[in-house]
Design an enzyme around this catalytic site. Structure first.
Site, PDB file in Angstrom:
ATOM      1  N   CYS A   1      47.126   3.812  28.163  1.00 40.21           N
ATOM      2  CA  CYS A   1      46.808   4.705  27.050  1.00 40.21           C
ATOM      3  C   CYS A   1      45.316   4.975  26.992  1.00 40.21           C
ATOM      4  O   CYS A   1      44.500   4.266  27.581  1.00 40.21           O
ATOM      5  CB  CYS A   1      47.219   4.074  25.711  1.00 40.21           C
ATOM      6  SG  CYS A   1      48.947   3.590  25.579  1.00 40.21           S
TER       7      CYS A   1
ATOM      8  N   ASP B   1       7.656  25.519  29.070  1.00 35.50           N
ATOM      9  CA  ASP B   1       8.387  26.627  28.453  1.00 35.50           C
ATOM     10  C   ASP B   1       7.743  27.001  27.122  1.00 35.50           C
ATOM     11  O   ASP B   1       7.458  26.138  26.281  1.00 35.50           O
ATOM     12  CB  ASP B   1       9.838  26.215  28.221  1.00 35.50           C
ATOM     13  CG  ASP B   1      10.661  27.320  27.597  1.00 35.50           C
ATOM     14  OD1 ASP B   1      11.143  28.180  28.358  1.00 35.50           O
ATOM     15  OD2 ASP B   1      10.807  27.326  26.355  1.00 35.50           O
TER      16      ASP B   1
END
Length: 517
Positions: A34, A467
């Site tokens: 599971c 940037d």
């Protein structure tokens, strides 16, 4: 993580969906495995055994739980955060390399022998490359069995199995049902329509699941279209993720329509069109494929594009330790890095976008697409072409490009390196080696190299201190704004600096940071 028994037991007892995909719980008494968030009553700790992959569970003789559908868990975030051979191998297996090129092809891409790769994967994941690819084929088979009307023999080959017998044996072994029984069971759950409803009877709680148990289905009234739900770990902030993709969309290849990001996909056996829509607990995905054999790869590339296997809790917890970043994260947690479905395509677009506006970059890219892209039909929208691959672009006339001469040289050199094979960009790339090869090309500065590392290669620690948007955001927050000082401050954000960039960019009002209206 699977070796930390105490931590795994706590996660299972609390049904913590954040750990879905990190490990799997195998129950010795039932021989079922599971996901940690399985809604059934947890077994006794002495009856639990933990494995790092579904393939390892299957190889040990456990079958998938019919309630929590562990085969549909989000992928482990570990493979996208690491740069070693095992992580690169997992990314390539997820991208279908073993199915297309075999284990020798996988090893060749990584620069190792087949024995070395098998040994490393077995040591860390409890399964070799063939078993891992087999588990992926089983998942695809189940999806096709339960959500399409394809004859089962066609499903077998579409999912990548070499024979119908192998397909039948694998499905029965993994799911404890034959393919026909699996299809009949899905039809009962959905009220008799194989292609239009749920694939599992139980509700899968948490963002790691499929929301309400409906894993996939054929789009009503739309032949050939498969609709499915892409799970993710909460939280997920769609604003910058879909905003960026929509604002930078190349006309003809991408579009934002009716609340969905749509684009064309170039795939090994044909092409496809995908529509991706953000929902509160999943991403709705509509796929139209010319060949169903490309389904697994198409899903994988969509998940990669949207960074759906990330662990946002781990990322945000690390970045929140910086008191100047913390308010941004608390305000809108769960930002993802918008990536790409094709690394070579993004590299070309990154060069076209150097020192120009977003609108200009889209215009340049659209011209390339019109001249060199493969036309496609799109009955549901306005998509017209596939983005041209490097081989197609190798024939372009650079003098016809409306670009400065230096930019034309940068673009044609990049295309030549990609088409000639001296530069290979993709999920199996060594990040440092790719950076070095890109930096050696004319016209490739730190910004271009890092944005490709961030969005095309998926390096979660890629950083853009030069940037302009990052520097403006940093100055506005009181962070250092010079590249050197900001890089020094950002050392505390590692290994998640690419996500820090998303939070910094999001302080601006640019359309890339907002869902289109």
């Amino acid at each position: 993580m699977h070796t930390d028994t105490e931590r795994c037991v706590r996660a299972v007892r609390s049904k913590d969906a954040r750990f879905d995909g990190w490990f799997f719980t195998a129950v010795l008494t039932t021989r079922i495995y599971c996901r940690p968030s399985c809604p059934v009553v947890p077994p006794k700790p002495e009856n639990m055994v933990f494995y790092p992959s579904a393939a390892a569970c299957q190889q040990a003789g456990f079958r998938a739980c019919k309630r929590c559908r562990p085969d549909t868990s989000p992928g482990s975030p570990e493979w996208n955060a690491r740069a070693d051979a095992v992580a690169r191998a997992m990314r390539l297996i997820r991208d279908g390399v073993v199915d297309r090129e075999g284990v020798p092809g996988l090893a060749a891409r990584l620069g190792y022998s087949t024995r070395q790769i098998e040994r490393q994967l077995l040591a860390e994941l409890g399964a070799g490359p063939l078993a891992l690819a087999r588990a992926q084929r089983a998942q695809t088979a189940r999806l096709l069995i339960e959500t399409t009307g394809l004859p089962l023999a066609d499903v077998a080959f579409a999912a990548g199995f070499a024979s119908v017998r192998t397909f039948n044996d694998t499905v029965r072994e993994v799911f404890a049902l034959s393919p026909s029984e699996l299809r009949a069971r899905a039809a009962r759950v959905t009220g008799g329509d194989t292609g239009a409803g749920a694939t599992g009877p139980g509700r899968t709680r948490g963002a790691g699941g499929t929301g309400d148990g409906r894993g996939a289905g054929r789009a009503p009234g739309t032949p050939g279209v498969i609709a499915l739900r892409l799970p993710y770990r909460s939280p997920l902030n769609p604003d910058n993720l879909f905003g960026h993709l929509a604002a930078t969309a190349v006309p003809g290849v991408e579009e934002w329509r009716d609340g969905a990001y749509r684009r064309t996909l170039a795939l090994p056996h044909g092409h496809g069109i995908v529509a991706l829509t953000p929902r509160p607990d999943h991403i709705a995905c509509r796929l139209s494929l010319t060949d169903p054999r490309d389904l697994t790869l198409a899903i994988s590339r969509c998940r990669w594009l949207l960074d759906l296997d990330a662990d946002p809790v781990a990322v945000d917890d690390q970045l929140r330790t910086d008191p100047l970043l913390a308010p941004l994260i608390d305000k809108a947690p769960g930002r993802r890095v918008p990536r790409t479905v094709d690394a070579a395509e993004f590299a070309v677009r990154a060069v076209l976008g150097q020192q120009v506006s977003t609108a200009a970059a889209r215009t340049h890219a659209a011209r390339l697409v019109t001249a060199h892209g493969t036309p496609v039909d799109d009955p549901e929208g306005g998509l017209t072409h596939l983005f041209p691959d490097p081989e197609a672009l190798a024939a372009l006339d650079s003098e016809a490009l409306a670009l400065p001469r230096s930019r034309r040289t940068t673009l044609t050199t990049l295309i030549g390196a990609l088409a000639g094979g001296s530069l290979r960009l993709g999920p199996g790339s060594d990040w440092d080696e790719a950076r070095a090869r890109l930096a050696a090309l004319p016209g490739f500065g730190p910004w271009t190299v890092e944005v490709i590392a961030m969005r095309a290669l998926g390096d979660p620690d890629a950083f853009l201190p030069t940037d302009l948007g990052v520097r403006r955001a940093a100055a506005g927050l009181g962070l250092p704004s010079t590249p050197a000082a900001l890089t020094a401050r950002a050392a505390a954000w590692r290994p998640w600096r690419a996500y820090a960039v998303q939070y910094l960019w999001a302080t601006d009002t640019h359309p890339v940071n907002h869902l289109p209206v």
